[in-house]
Design a protein around this motif. Structure first.
Motif, PDB file in Angstrom:
ATOM      1  N   LEU A   1      83.670 -46.345  10.609  1.00 28.97           N
ATOM      2  CA  LEU A   1      83.825 -45.946  12.007  1.00 28.97           C
ATOM      3  C   LEU A   1      85.209 -45.340  12.260  1.00 28.97           C
ATOM      4  CD1 LEU A   1      82.100 -48.948  13.799  1.00 28.97           C
ATOM      5  CD2 LEU A   1      81.304 -46.577  13.748  1.00 28.97           C
ATOM      6  N   LEU A   2      86.254 -45.923  11.638  1.00 30.52           N
ATOM      7  CA  LEU A   2      87.592 -45.374  11.805  1.00 30.52           C
ATOM      8  C   LEU A   2      87.694 -43.954  11.236  1.00 30.52           C
ATOM      9  CD1 LEU A   2      90.027 -48.341  11.119  1.00 30.52           C
ATOM     10  CD2 LEU A   2      89.641 -47.140  13.273  1.00 30.52           C
ATOM     11  N   LEU A   3      87.084 -43.788  10.043  1.00 27.20           N
ATOM     12  CA  LEU A   3      87.093 -42.463   9.444  1.00 27.20           C
ATOM     13  C   LEU A   3      86.348 -41.450  10.311  1.00 27.20           C
ATOM     14  CD1 LEU A   3      86.525 -43.334   5.659  1.00 27.20           C
ATOM     15  CD2 LEU A   3      88.608 -42.417   6.713  1.00 27.20           C
ATOM     16  N   ALA A   4      85.215 -41.912  10.868  1.00 34.09           N
ATOM     17  CA  ALA A   4      84.445 -41.016  11.744  1.00 34.09           C
ATOM     18  C   ALA A   4      85.254 -40.645  12.984  1.00 34.09           C
ATOM     19  CB  ALA A   4      83.134 -41.679  12.143  1.00 34.09           C
ATOM     20  N   ALA A   5      85.937 -41.649  13.577  1.00 31.36           N
ATOM     21  CA  ALA A   5      86.757 -41.371  14.760  1.00 31.36           C
ATOM     22  C   ALA A   5      87.904 -40.438  14.417  1.00 31.36           C
ATOM     23  CB  ALA A   5      87.297 -42.688  15.338  1.00 31.36           C
ATOM     24  N   PHE A   6      88.541 -40.698  13.247  1.00 32.37           N
ATOM     25  CA  PHE A   6      89.629 -39.839  12.805  1.00 32.37           C
ATOM     26  C   PHE A   6      89.138 -38.415  12.575  1.00 32.37           C
ATOM     27  CE2 PHE A   6      93.661 -38.790  11.107  1.00 32.37           C
ATOM     28  CZ  PHE A   6      93.436 -37.964  10.004  1.00 32.37           C
ATOM     29  N   GLY A   7      87.978 -38.296  11.916  1.00 31.30           N
ATOM     30  CA  GLY A   7      87.409 -36.966  11.684  1.00 31.30           C
ATOM     31  C   GLY A   7      87.067 -36.265  12.988  1.00 31.30           C
ATOM     32  N   PHE A   8      86.553 -37.029  13.960  1.00 24.43           N
ATOM     33  CA  PHE A   8      86.211 -36.448  15.263  1.00 24.43           C
ATOM     34  C   PHE A   8      87.461 -35.910  15.957  1.00 24.43           C
ATOM     35  CE2 PHE A   8      83.776 -35.844  19.027  1.00 24.43           C
ATOM     36  CZ  PHE A   8      84.619 -36.170  20.074  1.00 24.43           C
ATOM     37  N   ILE A   9      88.563 -36.705  15.897  1.00 28.06           N
ATOM     38  CA  ILE A   9      89.810 -36.278  16.543  1.00 28.06           C
ATOM     39  C   ILE A   9      90.375 -35.034  15.865  1.00 28.06           C
ATOM     40  CG2 ILE A   9      92.210 -36.936  16.983  1.00 28.06           C
ATOM     41  CD1 ILE A   9      91.189 -39.829  17.334  1.00 28.06           C
ATOM     42  N   VAL A  10      90.350 -35.043  14.508  1.00 27.58           N
ATOM     43  CA  VAL A  10      90.852 -33.883  13.772  1.00 27.58           C
ATOM     44  C   VAL A  10      90.036 -32.639  14.118  1.00 27.58           C
ATOM     45  CG1 VAL A  10      91.073 -32.861  11.476  1.00 27.58           C
ATOM     46  CG2 VAL A  10      91.826 -35.207  11.879  1.00 27.58           C
ATOM     47  N   LEU A  11      88.698 -32.800  14.184  1.00 27.82           N
ATOM     48  CA  LEU A  11      87.837 -31.666  14.526  1.00 27.82           C
ATOM     49  C   LEU A  11      88.125 -31.173  15.935  1.00 27.82           C
ATOM     50  CD1 LEU A  11      85.441 -29.794  13.868  1.00 27.82           C
ATOM     51  CD2 LEU A  11      83.910 -31.596  14.717  1.00 27.82           C
ATOM     52  N   TRP A  12      88.300 -32.102  16.845  1.00 29.81           N
ATOM     53  CA  TRP A  12      88.589 -31.718  18.235  1.00 29.81           C
ATOM     54  C   TRP A  12      89.918 -30.971  18.338  1.00 29.81           C
ATOM     55  CZ3 TRP A  12      92.627 -34.010  21.219  1.00 29.81           C
ATOM     56  CH2 TRP A  12      92.705 -33.515  22.511  1.00 29.81           C
ATOM     57  N   LEU A  13      90.969 -31.509  17.627  1.00 34.61           N
ATOM     58  CA  LEU A  13      92.272 -30.841  17.640  1.00 34.61           C
ATOM     59  C   LEU A  13      92.180 -29.442  17.036  1.00 34.61           C
ATOM     60  CD1 LEU A  13      94.609 -33.791  16.608  1.00 34.61           C
ATOM     61  CD2 LEU A  13      94.468 -32.701  18.848  1.00 34.61           C
ATOM     62  N   TYR A  14      91.383 -29.312  15.971  1.00 34.57           N
ATOM     63  CA  TYR A  14      91.204 -27.994  15.354  1.00 34.57           C
ATOM     64  C   TYR A  14      90.552 -27.024  16.325  1.00 34.57           C
ATOM     65  CZ  TYR A  14      88.991 -24.410  12.462  1.00 34.57           C
ATOM     66  OH  TYR A  14      88.558 -23.226  11.967  1.00 34.57           O
ATOM     67  N   ARG A  15      89.491 -27.494  16.996  1.00 39.72           N
ATOM     68  CA  ARG A  15      88.809 -26.620  17.957  1.00 39.72           C
ATOM     69  C   ARG A  15      89.706 -26.268  19.130  1.00 39.72           C
ATOM     70  NH1 ARG A  15      82.677 -29.222  18.312  1.00 39.72           N
ATOM     71  NH2 ARG A  15      81.953 -28.490  16.285  1.00 39.72           N
TER      72      ARG A  15
END
Length: 571
Positions: A375-389
């Protein structure tokens, strides 16, 4: 006149009804609206708490209509925060949103826009809902969100209370359609708005619609119709003394006289318009007035005056472009803040879910650890994706603010800034450059005959043809409509003439085809060089523009350069 009004008016017996009647006059009879406010302050009748807040709102409304937006702000915020009346607070919020936008505080205005959009379903009073929708349509139109502005204008039609006309909704629809370039002088929406507002005796709104009609006549090269219309509405403009209408009418007169070839009348009308404005005013009316003065002075050989007017025109044009960019950036910033808040809320919800899940699975340590990590990795990936977008969106918006949306080349403002920078560098090392001004011949006929979609295709084809002839270091920008500018880097006059002529020939050799019809394209080109005109961009622009006009008068489809001794070089 006010004394007679006071003498003929009965004492206020019902303050609440008096205030309601006064508010109904805000756009129907501005002068009587002010007189009634003066009366209630003069007589000072006993007011309930609700009436005191209503009067405070009307005083702020009067300040707003008089252009005193700063003075109106605190009373409106007091009404919003302390009146305890949700409907009055909604009207005050809508008015404050409009004032902030007109006062160029765009980010604050668009934050209020977001809040009013959220609150809109809870506004059931049709009169209040109509006002809020009207201000939303107006502010979104100002932000360039014309589709949303049109949507809210249509929603206003459904919110018209019994006994009221559709003047207000139809005027907002016309304003949005005009800003979206979807209106002509014969558009039924415009005629309906004028007829409805005149029939309902709302002269300020009717005059606004008629001034739009006058502008459309000018765009369609029918100056006589514009002058006839201005003569017809002049008495009403004088009576209401509404500054934007007075200024707009004066500038339209100047433009109409110029189209008719009456340069002296055009000059006097434009000077009268300029005299109306404050020294620090920046708006499209003044830009158009200075453009008329510049062209008239140039035609009559008044070089010094032409240069001075051109400087004012450039300042107004740059101010308008900067203002439009500020509006777009503010709207985008608020949208991103809303998105960020939403993502933060979602992230907090996810974190709470993780904590509850961890407490429920304490007895299964290994499975809990694995799930927690996933779940932490998923949240981290979501944040990274959001920051990229988000970063990609910001970079994309920055590029859009520098480039013309239709052709992809530099827009007017960015081309001017880059050209000034390059010229400064070249001046220090004694380099050479040529400024080329290109205008497509008879482009209006393409739009009128084949439609704006084909006109847009012609502009894109022209840009592609020009780019094939340019070098990587050359600057290329769209100055407006069918006019383009090129700064040829490290280029002598002779080289510049050769490149400009190749461009002209390439444009002429690239016809378009539609439904079996061949659409021929040609261009007139003017050139100015640092060899003879120096490194000041304004001087280069004037010389290139003068050469372009001479190319037009000499029969079009040719390249002409101004020389140092005022003779011509023609290709």
């Amino acid at each position: 006149m006010q004394a007679n009004y006071a003498a003929d008016t009965a004492k206020i017996s019902d303050a609440s009804a008096f205030l309601d009647q006064t508010e109904s006059l805000r756009i129907k009879d501005h002068r009587q609206f002010i007189q009634r406010l003066e009366q209630i302050h003069r007589e000072s009748p006993t007011l309930s708490t609700a009436d005191q807040w209503h009067l405070r709102y009307l005083d702020a409304l009067e300040s707003s209509l008089d252009g005193k937006y700063v003075a109106a702000e605190q009373p409106l915020r007091d009404v919003i925060d302390h009146s305890g009346d949700p409907m009055l607070a909604a009207k005050a919020s809508a008015l404050l949103m409009n004032n902030l936008a007109v006062g160029r505080r765009y980010e604050d205005a668009f934050k209020l826009t977001q809040q009013l959009t959220i609150d809109l379903p809870r506004i059931q009073d049709k009169t209040v809902r109509l006002q809020v929708l009207g201000y939303l349509s107006q502010v979104l139109n100002l932000a360039g969100q014309t589709d949303l502005a049109i949507k809210y204008a249509h929603m206003m039609e459904d919110a018209v209370p019994p006994g009221m006309t559709s003047c207000y909704p139809r005027s907002k629809l016309v304003a949005a359609l005009w800003n979206a370039k979807r209106l002509t002088s014969s558009s039924p929406e415009l005629k309906q708005a004028i007829d409805t507002c005149e029939a309902s005796r709302q002269p300020i709104v009717a005059t606004a619609m008629q001034l739009i009609l006058g502008t459309l006549h000018l765009e369609e090269h029918q100056p006589a119709k514009t002058l006839s219309l201005l003569d017809q509405i002049a008495p009403g403009i004088q009576v209401n003394h509404y500054y934007p209408h007075t200024l707009s009418a004066q500038v339209q007169r100047a433009q109409a006289y110029e189209q008719l070839g009456k340069d002296e009348d055009a000059r006097k009308a434009a000077l009268a318009a300029v005299a109306m404005a404050s020294p620090d005013d920046i708006n499209d009316y003044l830009k158009d007035a200075y453009e008329v003065l510049y062209r008239v002075a140039k035609r009559h050989g008044n070089t010094t005056s032409a240069l001075a007017y051109y400087e004012h025109y450039v300042a107004q044009d740059k101010g308008s472009l900067d203002d439009a960019t500020a509006q777009a950036l503010a709207y985008q910033t608020v949208q991103q803040q809303v998105l960020t808040h939403k993502l933060e809320t979602e992230e907090l919800g996810k974190q709470n879910s993780i904590l509850r899940l961890q407490q429920a699975l304490d007895t299964k340590a290994v499975e809990t650890s694995r799930l927690y990590i996933i779940l932490l990795l998923a949240a981290f990936g979501f944040i990274v994706l959001w920051l990229y977008r988000l970063k990609r969106s910001q970079l994309g918006f920055k590029r859009l603010s520098h480039h013309d949306s239709l052709t992809g080349i530099f827009n007017h403002q960015h081309f001017i800034g880059e050209a000034e920078r390059v010229l400064n560098v070249l001046q220090k090392k004694f380099g050479h450059a040529c400024l080329v001004s290109i205008d497509l011949d008879h482009f209006k006929q393409v739009n009128d005959t084949h439609g704006h979609a084909m006109g847009d295709a012609v502009l894109r084809r022209t840009v592609a043809v020009c780019q094939q002839q340019l070098r990587p270091a050359d600057l290329f920008g769209r100055l407006g409509g069918e006019e383009f500018g090129i700064l040829l880097h490290e280029c002598s006059r002779e080289q510049g003439m050769d490149i400009a002529n190749r461009i002209r020939i390439a444009i002429g050799a690239s016809p378009m085809e539609k439904d079996g019809d061949v659409i021929s394209i040609s261009a007139s080109v003017g050139l100015a060089s640092t060899d003879t005109s120096g490194y000041q961009l304004q001087r280069l622009c004037m010389e290139a523009d003068a050469a372009l006009y001479r190319a037009k008068r000499a029969g079009r489809n040719r390249v002409i350069a101004d020389t140092e001794n005022d003779s011509l070089v023609e290709a």
